[in-house]
Design an enzyme around this catalytic site. Structure first.
Site, PDB file in Angstrom:
ATOM      1  N   ALA A  63       0.649  -1.169  -0.240  1.00 29.36           N
ATOM      2  CA  ALA A  63      -0.077  -0.349   0.061  1.00 29.36           C
ATOM      3  C   ALA A  63       1.254   1.268  -0.220  1.00 29.36           C
ATOM      4  CB  ALA A  63      -1.084  -0.274   1.694  1.00 29.36           C
ATOM      5  N   GLU A  82       9.822   4.195   6.818  1.00 27.47           N
ATOM      6  CA  GLU A  82       9.524   3.147   7.640  1.00 27.47           C
ATOM      7  C   GLU A  82      11.037   2.593   9.031  1.00 27.47           C
ATOM      8  OE1 GLU A  82       9.368  -0.721   8.764  1.00 27.47           O
ATOM      9  OE2 GLU A  82       8.170  -0.322   6.558  1.00 27.47           O
ATOM     10  N   ASN A  90       5.162  -6.981   6.403  1.00 24.71           N
ATOM     11  CA  ASN A  90       4.231  -7.803   6.062  1.00 24.71           C
ATOM     12  C   ASN A  90       3.748  -8.389   4.007  1.00 24.71           C
ATOM     13  OD1 ASN A  90       3.574  -8.797   8.472  1.00 24.71           O
ATOM     14  ND2 ASN A  90       1.330  -7.692   9.010  1.00 24.71           N
ATOM     15  N   GLY A  95       2.707 -14.478   1.170  1.00 27.98           N
ATOM     16  CA  GLY A  95       2.934 -15.354  -0.421  1.00 27.98           C
ATOM     17  C   GLY A  95       2.485 -14.946  -1.525  1.00 27.98           C
ATOM     18  N   GLY A  96       1.636 -14.108  -1.755  1.00 27.19           N
ATOM     19  CA  GLY A  96       2.705 -13.479  -3.151  1.00 27.19           C
ATOM     20  C   GLY A  96       1.529 -13.981  -4.891  1.00 27.19           C
ATOM     21  N   ARG A 341     -11.478 -18.349   5.893  1.00 31.92           N
ATOM     22  CA  ARG A 341     -10.319 -19.188   7.458  1.00 31.92           C
ATOM     23  C   ARG A 341     -10.904 -18.716   8.574  1.00 31.92           C
ATOM     24  NH1 ARG A 341      -5.483 -14.318   4.394  1.00 31.92           N
ATOM     25  NH2 ARG A 341      -4.764 -15.881   2.755  1.00 31.92           N
ATOM     26  N   GLU A 477      -3.777  -2.657   5.464  1.00 30.73           N
ATOM     27  CA  GLU A 477      -4.647  -2.977   6.733  1.00 30.73           C
ATOM     28  C   GLU A 477      -3.937  -2.100   7.501  1.00 30.73           C
ATOM     29  OE1 GLU A 477      -3.602  -7.549   9.523  1.00 30.73           O
ATOM     30  OE2 GLU A 477      -2.205  -6.057   8.098  1.00 30.73           O
TER      31      GLU A 477
END
Length: 514
Positions: A63, A82, A90, A95-96, A341, A477
């Site tokens: 993002a 950062e 993350n 996992g791409g 999930r 997120e």
């Protein structure tokens, strides 16, 4: 509607409302005589600024870097900060997989899909607690953003995957089965465009100017995580806007327990160690509204036999719908392998101990990348067996019951219909019968925080006065509402890139305040 569904809806409604209220109480952000508790004032602004940029982006994941690129393309000077010593958050250990409806990989495979279908899947998983405009924005712009990532940014995607809760295969995976492929290409593109990216720079608070506008950030430069007091305080002016893309709070045990007391330290997390939510709290202290903070997702595909996110998810998720998941104490299936999930994590936790998923060489060979399988086996999280009897013995299962269950499962696979749990069995699935067999233990870990800052479809943050906060945008997120009760696997990547681009574009076009 079943009793279970009614209960879910009732708890979802109470949970969502309670989260917004509880978030305000805990974070000190409820209105009081027209102001937010703990809100910075213009009197707290620095007399001189240490740095000045048009747009300041907080976070170097999907993002944040997408926002930085779009803000730069809009003509703004951009600084990305950062707090960790390395970039990516993350996103770089993701996992791409990028969910995008009607993508070119689906078309090549003859799979029919549409943004409307993806939206329906998101709403179903989210118990219709999704903020509709936000979810629709992700569904409608996911494929466009996937193509932007491929053609403009240069990231390579090579295969189509399935994630539980989706109605079709629509997730396209990066060439290295990792989010690092996209993160590193985003970083290179941003720096090529002249974006300044600095690490070890931690946001401490947002600075408000006249009219409640966010005019900059206070940071600790030279921050050495996890020493909270490390680094030198500095004030950075944002002439146009600040974009928060700092991720969630899965690693902040105290904060997550405020919203879900069950998530004690006994539940590990898949997240990088810096996912602790300080930027979210800083925004709330400045008057930003939070939502659905008690919807915290556990990944049902992690293994107790390896730390963190690990390698198991990349094997487990590839064989759902191709292999069976059983309770080792009974040797029987207990839930649908292709459930979303939350459904699967809740079912495993209800069992009370790790469960086992099994696939044969046909399932593994057809769905799992050899390099990923090799790594999972190297650490001992995935084990190989010559016979199903060996599988039973290895996990102390009642062999007779387990073998009967495999036979029953194979009958369902042949008929492509599971009358026991309604697992989605794919057209190319074959009976679990071809040696060698592969098995892995599963136990959930805290993975994603669905709640966060309220944003509109322009990615602008909403304050407790129910109005957009001038000069403040957010994506990824750190925001809430997009996913409702449950985020579908691989939609995070889409959410981050779609709203990161929107946030950056709009932040870069803001009129400079000075």
């Amino acid at each position: 509607m079943s009793d279970e569904t009614k209960d879910m809806s009732r708890r979802g409604f109470l949970g969502a409302g309670g989260a917004a209220l509880l978030g305000g109480v805990v974070l000190g952000a409820l209105p009081l005589e027209g102001k937010s508790l703990g809100e910075p004032t213009t009197a707290q602004l620095p007399k001189t600024w240490d740095e000045t940029h048009d747009v300041v982006v907080v976070g170097t994941g999907f993002a944040g870097l997408s926002a930085a690129i779009e803000a730069r393309l809009a003509g703004a000077s951009v600084l990305v900060i950062e707090k960790m010593p390395v970039h990516g958050g993350n996103s770089i250990i993701n996992g791409g997989d990028f969910a995008a409806p009607a993508n070119s990989f689906q078309k090549a495979a003859g799979i029919q899909d549409s943004p409307d279908q993806m939206l329906k899947d998101m709403l179903k998983a989210g118990s219709n607690l999704n903020h509709l405009k936000l979810a629709k924005t992700v569904a409608e712009h996911a494929n466009e953003s996937l193509e932007w990532a491929r053609t403009y940014v240069g990231a390579e995607f090579t295969r189509l995957n399935y994630h539980g809760g989706h109605s079709v295969k629509r997730s396209v995976q990066t060439v290295n089965q990792s989010g690092s492929e996209l993160v590193n290409k985003l970083l290179a593109k941003a720096q090529e465009l002249g974006v300044k990216v600095v690490t070890r720079t931690k946001l401490t608070r947002l600075l408000l100017g006249a009219g409640g506008r966010i005019v900059g950030v206070e940071v600790r430069q030279g921050h050495k995580w996890p020493d909270e007091a490390s680094g030198t305080l500095a004030a950075i002016k944002a002439r146009r806007a600040v974009v928060l893309a700092s991720g969630g709070f899965s690693r902040d045990v105290a904060l997550r327990q405020i919203h879900d007391p069950r998530l004690t330290p006994n539940f590990e997390s898949t997240n990088h160690p810096g996912a602790t939510g300080e930027a979210l709290l800083a925004a709330c202290r400045a008057g930003a509204m939070d939502v659905q903070m008690d919807w915290i997702q556990l990944g049902p595909w992690t293994s107790p036999d390896e730390p963190g996110f690990g390698h198991t998810p990349q094997v487990c998720e590839r064989i759902v719908g191709y292999g069976l998941m059983v309770d080792p104490k009974t040797g029987k299936r207990f839930f649908k392998e292709t459930g979303n999930r939350k459904e699967r994590a809740d079912a495993i936790i209800a069992i009370g101990h790790p469960v086992v998923i099994v696939g044969d060489s046909a399932a593994i060979g057809g769905q799992v990348v050899p390099k990923v399988l090799g790594k999972a086996m190297e650490v001992g999280a995935v084990r190989r067996f010559n016979t199903l009897d060996e599988v039973a013995r290895a996990y102390d299962m009642p062999a007779g019951t387990f073998l009967e269950e495999v036979t029953r499962w194979n009958g369902f696979v042949e008929k492509k219909k599971d009358p026991d749990f309604d697992c989605k069995i794919f057209p190319d699935a074959l009976p679990t019968a071809k040696a060698p067999f592969y098995a892995m233990r599963l136990w959930p870990r805290v993975h994603h925080t669905m709640g966060g800052l309220v944003i509109d479809d322009r990615a602008q943050v909403t304050g407790f006065d129910m109005k957009p906060m001038p000069g403040l945008y957010a994506a990824g997120e750190v925001t809430g509402g997009v996913h409702g009760a449950v985020r579908l696997g691989s939609v995070a990547m889409a959410d981050c890139v779609v709203f990161g681009r929107i946030a950056g574009r709009n932040a870069g076009r803001e009129k400079a305040w000075s």
